[in-house]
Design a protein around this motif. Structure first.
Motif, PDB file in Angstrom:
ATOM      1  N   THR A   1       0.914  -1.246   0.078  1.00 59.48           N
ATOM      2  CA  THR A   1      -0.061  -0.093  -0.089  1.00 59.48           C
ATOM      3  C   THR A   1       0.933   1.140   0.037  1.00 59.48           C
ATOM      4  O   THR A   1       0.627   2.219  -0.653  1.00 59.48           O
ATOM      5  N   GLN A   2       1.985   1.267   0.958  1.00 63.33           N
ATOM      6  CA  GLN A   2       2.618   2.314   1.114  1.00 63.33           C
ATOM      7  C   GLN A   2       3.670   2.368  -0.307  1.00 63.33           C
ATOM      8  O   GLN A   2       3.911   3.748  -0.873  1.00 63.33           O
TER       9      GLN A   2
ATOM     10  N   LYS B   1       2.521   1.781  -3.542  1.00 67.05           N
ATOM     11  CA  LYS B   1       1.548   2.284  -4.648  1.00 67.05           C
ATOM     12  C   LYS B   1       1.328   3.694  -4.063  1.00 67.05           C
ATOM     13  O   LYS B   1       1.180   4.584  -5.203  1.00 67.05           O
TER      14      LYS B   1
END
Length: 544
Positions: free
Chosen positions: A9-10, A12
């Motif tokens: 997530t980070q 992206k």
């Protein structure tokens, strides 16, 4: 798993932030945006990988409250000794080239020049290992001066980039494995790796197709092998194959006419710990000027070949040059003729398939994506290729994939598997009914579940016949079907027989008689009604 999801997530989010900076400076969806995004991402990745590896070599750096200051305190000789201990897969970076150093200098005049020169210096320092080459021998280095793509406010643009990079670290993700990097790479290039009209495999091969190809080619352990893709694109097929073999057990060789694809492939190799193969990445035309040759000037042969080449492309400009004595053996089945109309429909995939067969070692294996029409064509080059594969017992199998497995094209595709040592039967699979249809942008796409992928793989590797799904046939069986590789043509037509008593038989026949009598009566009534209507029409006509 939770940490992995958080890292993904980070990562992206960082990609999205970089795209946002480009958009704010007028580069959103610009043709050069992908160059900026991919190079800045790569700079960040190499910077953090360097720090990660240095900390493993020198515990004092790892323990230091400020690792940048600790590294900067090294003497020139000590720093050089530290660099020599790094593996080849780690780029050499000097302290004044760190992202943290640029962050501290962002308010200096002409910061864009400082930023660009940093990238150029890193590229020069690492050109021997990290450069892609052209078929003419020119080096395509890691980085270029990216601020040139901004028409004004270049300093502010580079400051914005550095400020996005400084607050994030890749150090946590270097222990992650293939699946993590595959997802990140796909997210990174998703806006830039479009079909482009089907030119030279620039589009991204779906993970399901790549997984099926890799796992069917490598069902058991192998070591110290060579892998090749003559139309490599961004390298998704090779990454899956290398992961299945083991990244440290294979060396990759590629060629692709697109410089964009070659740069993306280099990025993919770096992410997947295959830096040792970057010098074998070649930008060039495989069909007209194949690059990889042995010491005697003959085309190199490989243990494994995978490819998803362009199906159709106008190669009329050099078509006649291919029809030479030197190419007779390579293009054994012939070279497609130039059509009077629609030159762009020339079936270039037939040349790639012949090139692959020619480039295999005597015990080599290959898998290639082809249009499904190839497996049943009744004449021409298509059939001549299939005939060679069958007659010389090189064909291992064929899998017909679901329609729309590629979101970018509605063309039905199949995978042809070649094994030069296959002396057994051939597996033909019809997987066209598998998958779930989803919407991707404006297109429909068929997605296979992991369980469906495994069904294809296990059926192929175990050579298991399954009703209406797979057959196992001999080469003689294929010859009798005019060399068709369509599994459906070999499925048995089954008739179910049910034992019944004589009384049950009589009752069924009487039931059929009654149903027929009802139908005949209805038919007679309809005929009478039609006759009346026709008589009325005739009478009405005579009245006029």
């Amino acid at each position: 798993m939770t940490k992995t999801i958080a890292f993904e997530t980070q990562t992206k989010a960082l990609i999205d932030d970089l795209k946002s900076v480009c958009a704010n400076y007028g580069l959103g969806n610009d043709g050069n945006e992908f160059k900026i995004i991919t190079q800045v991402f790569l700079y960040k990745f190499l910077n953090d990988k360097f720090v990660y590896e240095v900390k493993k070599i020198d515990p004092n750096i790892a323990k230091a409250e400020n690792w940048e200051e600790a590294l900067s305190a090294y003497s020139t000789d000590d720093y050089e000794m530290l660099m020599m201990q790094l593996s080849e897969s780690t780029a050499r970076i000097n302290p004044h080239h760190f992202i943290s150093s640029l962050f501290k200098r962002q308010n200096e005049p002409k910061f864009a020049d400082i930023f660009d020169n940093t990238l150029l210096d890193i590229a020069k320092e690492n050109s021997d290992i990290f450069s892609v080459i052209t078929d003419g021998g020119e080096k395509i280095v890691l980085f270029e001066n990216i601020s040139k793509y901004v028409t004004d406010k270049r300093d502010e643009f580079c400051k914005a980039i550095i400020n996005k990079l400084i607050g994030f670290s890749f150090e946590h993700i270097f222990e992650e494995k293939f699946d993590f990097y595959a997802a990140i790479f796909e997210y990174l290039i998703k806006d830039y790796n479009s079909n482009s009209g089907g030119k030279y495999a620039e589009y991204f091969t779906p993970h399901a197709v790549a997984k099926v190809m890799a796992k069917c080619l490598v069902p058991e352990d192998v070591s110290n092998v060579t892998c090749y893709d003559p139309a490599a694109g961004s390298g998704s097929l090779l990454m899956n194959l290398a992961h299945e073999i083991g990244e440290d057990e294979c060396t990759i060789y590629t060629q692709d006419i697109s410089q964009k694809s070659s740069n993306l492939l280099r990025l993919n190799l770096i992410l997947n710990d295959l830096v040792h193969s970057i010098p074998n990445v070649v930008k060039g035309n495989t069909i007209s000027e194949p690059y990889h040759k042995d010491d005697k000037g003959k085309l190199e042969t490989f243990d494994y070949i995978v490819s998803n080449p362009p199906f159709k492309l106008d190669f009329s400009d050099y078509r006649d040059d291919l029809d030479s004595k030197e190419n007779k053996e390579r293009f054994f089945a012939g070279i497609p003729k130039i059509p009077n109309k629609q030159k762009e429909s020339m079936a270039i995939y037939l040349l790639f398939l012949q090139h692959i067969i020619f480039s295999l070692k005597d015990n080599g294996k290959a898998a290639m994506v082809v249009p499904t029409g190839f497996i049943t064509a009744q004449s021409g080059i298509d059939k001549a290729i299939r005939q060679k594969l069958v007659d010389e017992k090189m064909l291992a199998g064929a899998v017909s994939m679901p329609s729309n497995i590629f979101a970018s094209t509605s063309a039905n595709v199949s995978i042809i598997f070649i094994d030069k040592e296959n002396k057994g039967d051939v597996v033909l699979i019809d997987a066209s009914n598998l998958g779930t249809t989803i919407k991707e942008g404006k297109n429909q796409k068929t997605v296979l579940s992991p369980e469906e992928e495994d069904i294809i793989i296990n059926t192929f590797n175990t050579k298991e016949p399954i009703d209406d799904f797979s057959v196992v046939v001999t080469c003689d069986d294929i010859k009798s079907k005019n060399y068709s590789l369509s599994a459906g043509q070999y499925f048995e037509v089954k008739i179910d027989y049910v034992d019944i008593t004589q009384n049950e038989f009589v009752q069924k026949m009487e039931s059929f008689d009654k149903e027929l009598e009802v139908l005949f009566n209805e038919s007679r009534l309809i005929q009478i009604e039609i006759s009346k209507n026709l008589t009325g029409l005739v009478y009405a006509g005579s009245e006029k």
